[in-house]
Motif scaffolding. Structure first.
Motif: not given
Length: 228
Positions: A141-155
């Motif tokens: 609603g206020e504009g745009v933000f970014w989310l960077a994430a790292v996932r462990d492929a095993f779990s």
């Protein structure tokens, strides 16, 4: 934060000033890591579940849907607590789905990408063998933000994340640092895979991976299935 902790030979206040971190933030973080309360530990565990659900939804779930998914997972928690943790982490639901289709990853044509060590085999036989990373653009609603994430492929669990109103190297570095800090990363055993976006081809990012003995792998632009 971890850099300051791991390099006691440097004056703390000077390092914090260079990194742009408030002294109060660092000392509060250190206090929590040394003597975390039962409530803090429970909040951290719950927040990991929230981030996992929010990221798996492509950043579209707000607190009502996240709360519903937590209930489906058998986690009894109040909706107000979910709202509080999401607000403190800067997580919000997405609005305006037409804008959602705007590409979020741009390649630097002058950068030399790392080799593809994964070849779309996003599986691992143990934790901390393969991490898959991505940065997602989320209209709110206020504009745009970014989310960077790292996932462990095993779990298939999120091990590191960071949100910001800008998609830059600091964003993806923050997600990486969170994962390195929270996991037992052993030199030469971990592969970090991402697309060829300019944030991941930055020299600073490659150097940080090398500092931790992490091999860098890249697929094509936008070819990094964080949620699947």
């Amino acid at each position: 934060m971890r850099f300051v902790k791991d390099h006691p030979q440097f004056p703390v206040e000077l390092v914090l000033r260079v990194l742009g971190i408030a002294s109060s933030t660092f000392y509060e973080w250190r206090k929590r890591t040394i003597t975390p309360s039962a409530r803090q530990l429970a909040d951290e565990e719950l927040l990991a579940e929230i981030v996992d659900i929010h990221t798996s939804s492509g950043g579209t779930y707000g607190s009502p849907r996240v709360h519903a998914m937590l209930v489906r997972r058998g986690i009894g928690v109040s909706r107000k607590r979910v709202e509080r943790l999401m607000r403190s982490a800067g997580l919000q639901g997405a609005f305006g789905r037409r804008r959602w289709r705007i590409p979020s990853t741009r390649q630097n044509p002058r950068a030399i990408p790392a080799p593809d060590l994964v070849e779309r085999n996003f599986t691992a036989d143990a934790p901390n063998k393969l991490w898959v990373a991505d940065a997602t653009r989320i209209p709110v609603g206020e504009g745009v933000f970014w989310l960077a994430a790292v996932r462990d492929a095993f779990s298939n669990r999120i091990v590191g994340w960071k949100s910001s109103d800008r998609c830059d190297t600091d964003l993806v570095l923050g997600a990486l640092e969170y994962g390195v800090w929270s996991r037992d990363v052993r030199d030469g055993e971990l592969v970090h895979h991402s697309d060829r976006g300019s944030t991941y081809t930055a020299i600073r990012f490659a150097n940080r991976l090398a500092d931790n003995g992490i091999a860098q792998s890249m697929g094509s632009v936008g070819d990094c299935p964080l949620s699947g």
